[in-house]
Design an enzyme around this catalytic site. Structure first.
Site, short mmCIF file in Angstrom:
data_model
loop_
_atom_site.label_atom_id
_atom_site.label_comp_id
_atom_site.label_asym_id
_atom_site.label_seq_id
_atom_site.Cartn_x
_atom_site.Cartn_y
_atom_site.Cartn_z
N ARG A 149 -12.38 -4.07 -7.31
CA ARG A 149 -12.21 -4.72 -6.01
C ARG A 149 -13.53 -4.72 -5.26
O ARG A 149 -14.17 -3.67 -5.10
CB ARG A 149 -11.14 -3.94 -5.21
CG ARG A 149 -10.83 -4.55 -3.86
CD ARG A 149 -9.79 -3.74 -3.13
NE ARG A 149 -10.30 -2.44 -2.69
CZ ARG A 149 -9.68 -1.65 -1.82
NH1 ARG A 149 -8.50 -2.01 -1.34
NH2 ARG A 149 -10.20 -0.50 -1.47
N ASP A 186 0.97 -4.80 8.98
CA ASP A 186 -0.13 -3.86 8.75
C ASP A 186 -1.40 -4.70 8.56
O ASP A 186 -1.52 -5.45 7.58
CB ASP A 186 0.16 -3.00 7.52
CG ASP A 186 -0.90 -1.93 7.30
OD1 ASP A 186 -2.05 -2.13 7.73
OD2 ASP A 186 -0.58 -0.90 6.67
N PHE A 200 0.86 -1.19 0.00
CA PHE A 200 0.00 0.00 0.00
C PHE A 200 0.90 1.25 0.00
O PHE A 200 1.87 1.32 0.76
CB PHE A 200 -0.90 -0.01 1.24
CG PHE A 200 -1.98 1.02 1.20
CD1 PHE A 200 -3.16 0.78 0.50
CD2 PHE A 200 -1.84 2.23 1.84
CE1 PHE A 200 -4.16 1.73 0.45
CE2 PHE A 200 -2.83 3.19 1.80
CZ PHE A 200 -4.01 2.94 1.10
N TYR A 222 -11.42 2.35 10.00
CA TYR A 222 -12.58 2.69 9.16
C TYR A 222 -12.93 1.65 8.12
O TYR A 222 -13.85 1.85 7.35
CB TYR A 222 -12.38 4.06 8.50
CG TYR A 222 -11.08 4.26 7.75
CD1 TYR A 222 -10.92 3.75 6.48
CD2 TYR A 222 -10.03 4.96 8.33
CE1 TYR A 222 -9.73 3.93 5.79
CE2 TYR A 222 -8.83 5.14 7.65
CZ TYR A 222 -8.69 4.61 6.39
OH TYR A 222 -7.50 4.78 5.72
N LYS A 223 -12.17 0.56 8.05
CA LYS A 223 -12.47 -0.48 7.05
C LYS A 223 -13.41 -1.51 7.68
O LYS A 223 -14.57 -1.22 7.93
CB LYS A 223 -11.18 -1.07 6.52
CG LYS A 223 -10.41 -0.04 5.69
CD LYS A 223 -9.02 -0.47 5.29
CE LYS A 223 -8.38 0.63 4.44
NZ LYS A 223 -6.92 0.53 4.38
C1 LIG Z 1 -6.22 1.64 4.30
C2 LIG Z 1 -4.77 1.38 4.49
C3 LIG Z 1 -3.96 2.34 5.11
C4 LIG Z 1 -4.55 3.66 5.52
O1 LIG Z 1 -3.67 4.52 6.12
P1 LIG Z 1 -4.22 5.88 6.75
O2 LIG Z 1 -3.04 6.50 7.32
O3 LIG Z 1 -5.27 5.51 7.76
O4 LIG Z 1 -4.83 6.67 5.64
C5 LIG Z 1 -2.61 2.02 5.32
N1 LIG Z 1 -2.10 0.84 4.92
C6 LIG Z 1 -2.88 -0.10 4.31
C7 LIG Z 1 -2.28 -1.39 3.91
C8 LIG Z 1 -4.21 0.15 4.07
O5 LIG Z 1 -4.96 -0.75 3.46
#
Ligand SMILES: *Cc1c(COP(=O)(O)O)cnc(C)c1O
Length: 407
Positions: A366, A194, A125, A219-220
């Site tokens: 997705r 993560d 990510f 938030y997911k």
């Molecule tokens: C959604 C997500 C994030 C989000 O990071 P924020 O700092 O909360 O915006 C980070 N890493 C991964 C792998 C994600 O899927």
């Protein structure tokens, strides 16, 4: 393609079917994006109203003590701990995933002064690799990005930290947490997992898998609301060695002694930085409580059934899409991804028909499979609508091909 009636029959027999009522989903929408922004839990509405009107409006600053605002990071962390196999005191809620990666990565790298580089995955990510690149530069380390099948063999005595996303945000491919943590551990390398696409999606037991450090998203799959705070996990016996460079007053041993000298708080409290965003914290707490009340094994069983059903329907009705998610359930998370060169306008056409999925550049459609509020009929309808969009080439309409800031 199997019948709508069959989907309805499967929903009628679904022990998790009753959970949908805990979410406020709009009529006429099939929501396949709970892996990016979870929907609104009914409970969160009441919690937010109370937080705004009584706690903020009436109780005012007294709420830090009387409504335990000050204890929210630890209290909600304790509830998330139960979802990942951790103990109370091993999870704290704070900041964003990005900021938490920075704090953990820098704290851990400092414990390995002879190391020369950080390792992460090519195509991880973006925020993970961007934060890692910035931290590496600050620490005088290199950042090595490697394809996943080269990571284990690249681990070396001078690797500072290994940063990996457990379930890949695009493909849904899942790393072998126990195997990789053990391989890194044999060389003394700490691993940060993560869990953004894992927590609330797949059963997790971090202590069983030997995982000592992790971050995760609110938030997911935890349905904590837009921009919900994130969390940090660190095994109890590893916490005292952590010293993050973001030395904020909330991570001080005695914030309200107002001392000039920084002294880290005991345990994970030291990973706090500034004043927690209480309204967002309380919305997150409502989402976490709903998730924590569900049986995660049942959720995962149904996730697999929804996945298999969608894969089967797509192969029959939309064979022009190439599934890129692993077919073996042990090797994936709770979303299903398909490659198609026109995935962007196709997803926009789907949204116009009330099927909300998402697009990930350059060519991925997705779809999140969230068992607490999705059933087999939802999957059937989504594929049926997609099939019709493809038959009529509806995605070619100019309005579906326009660019957008957020995808
Ligand atoms: C959604 C997500 C994030 C989000 O990071 P924020 O700092 O909360 O915006 C980070 N890493 C991964 C792998 C994600 O899927």
């Amino acid at each position: 393609m199997s019948s709508l009636q069959e989907a309805k029959t499967r929903d009628a027999a679904d022990p998790l079917g009753k959970w949908r009522q805990h979410f406020d989903l709009p009529e006429g929408v099939t929501y396949l994006d709970g892996n990016s922004l979870g929907p609104l839990p009914q409970k969160a509405k009441a919690v937010m109203q109370d937080a705004v009107e009584r706690q903020w409006g009436h109780d005012l600053i007294r709420s830090w003590n009387s409504n335990d605002w000050i204890g929210a990071p630890q209290r909600i962390g304790g509830k998330i701990a139960g979802l990942i196999g951790a103990a109370a005191g091993e999870v704290i809620v704070a900041d964003s995933v990005s900021v938490n990666i920075f704090k953990l990565l820098t704290a851990l790298a400092k414990t390995r002064p002879d190391a020369t580089h950080i390792i992460s995955e090519t195509g991880n990510f973006p925020t993970d690799v961007h934060v890692a690149a910035g931290a590496a530069e600050m620490l005088g380390l290199k950042l090595k990005l490697l394809p996943r099948d080269e990571i284990t063999s690249a681990l070396a005595d001078d690797t500072a930290v290994l940063l990996l996303t457990h379930v890949h945000y695009k493909t849904g491919a899942r790393f072998d947490m126990a195997g990789i943590t053990a391989a890194a551990g044999a060389k003394g390398i700490p691993v940060i997992w993560d869990l953004s696409h894992s927590t609330g999606a797949v059963p997790l037991d971090l202590p069983r898998d030997g995982a000592e450090y992790a971050v995760g998203c609110g938030y997911k799959y935890l349905n904590g609301g837009p921009g919900a705070p994130a969390f940090i996990y660190a095994a109890k016996d590893r916490q005292e060695a952590l010293r993050a460079p973001l030395q904020g007053w909330m991570g001080h041993r005695q914030p309200f002694a107002f001392e000039d000298t920084y002294e880290p708080a005991a345990g994970l409290d030291r990973m706090l930085v500034g004043t927690p965003s209480i309204l967002s914290m309380l919305a997150l707490e409502a989402g976490v409580e709903v998730m924590a009340a569900a049986d995660m094994q049942a959720v995962w069983q149904k996730s697999q059934a929804l996945f298999d059903y969608m894969a089967e329907l797509m192969a029959a009705r939309c064979p022009q899409f190439q599934m890129v998610s692993p077919t073996d359930a042990a090797e994936r998370g709770s979303h299903i991804s398909f490659a198609h060169e026109h995935a962007w306008p196709i997803n926009n056409a789907l949204i116009a028909h009330g099927v909300i999925g998402d697009f990930r550049a350059p060519d991925i459609l997705r779809l999140g499979l969230t068992p607490l509020y999705l059933g087999f009929e939802d999957i059937w309808k989504a594929v049926d609508i997609l099939g019709r969009i493809m038959d009529r080439k509806e995605w070619q309409k100019p309005e579906y091909n326009a660019a957008a800031k957020v995808t």
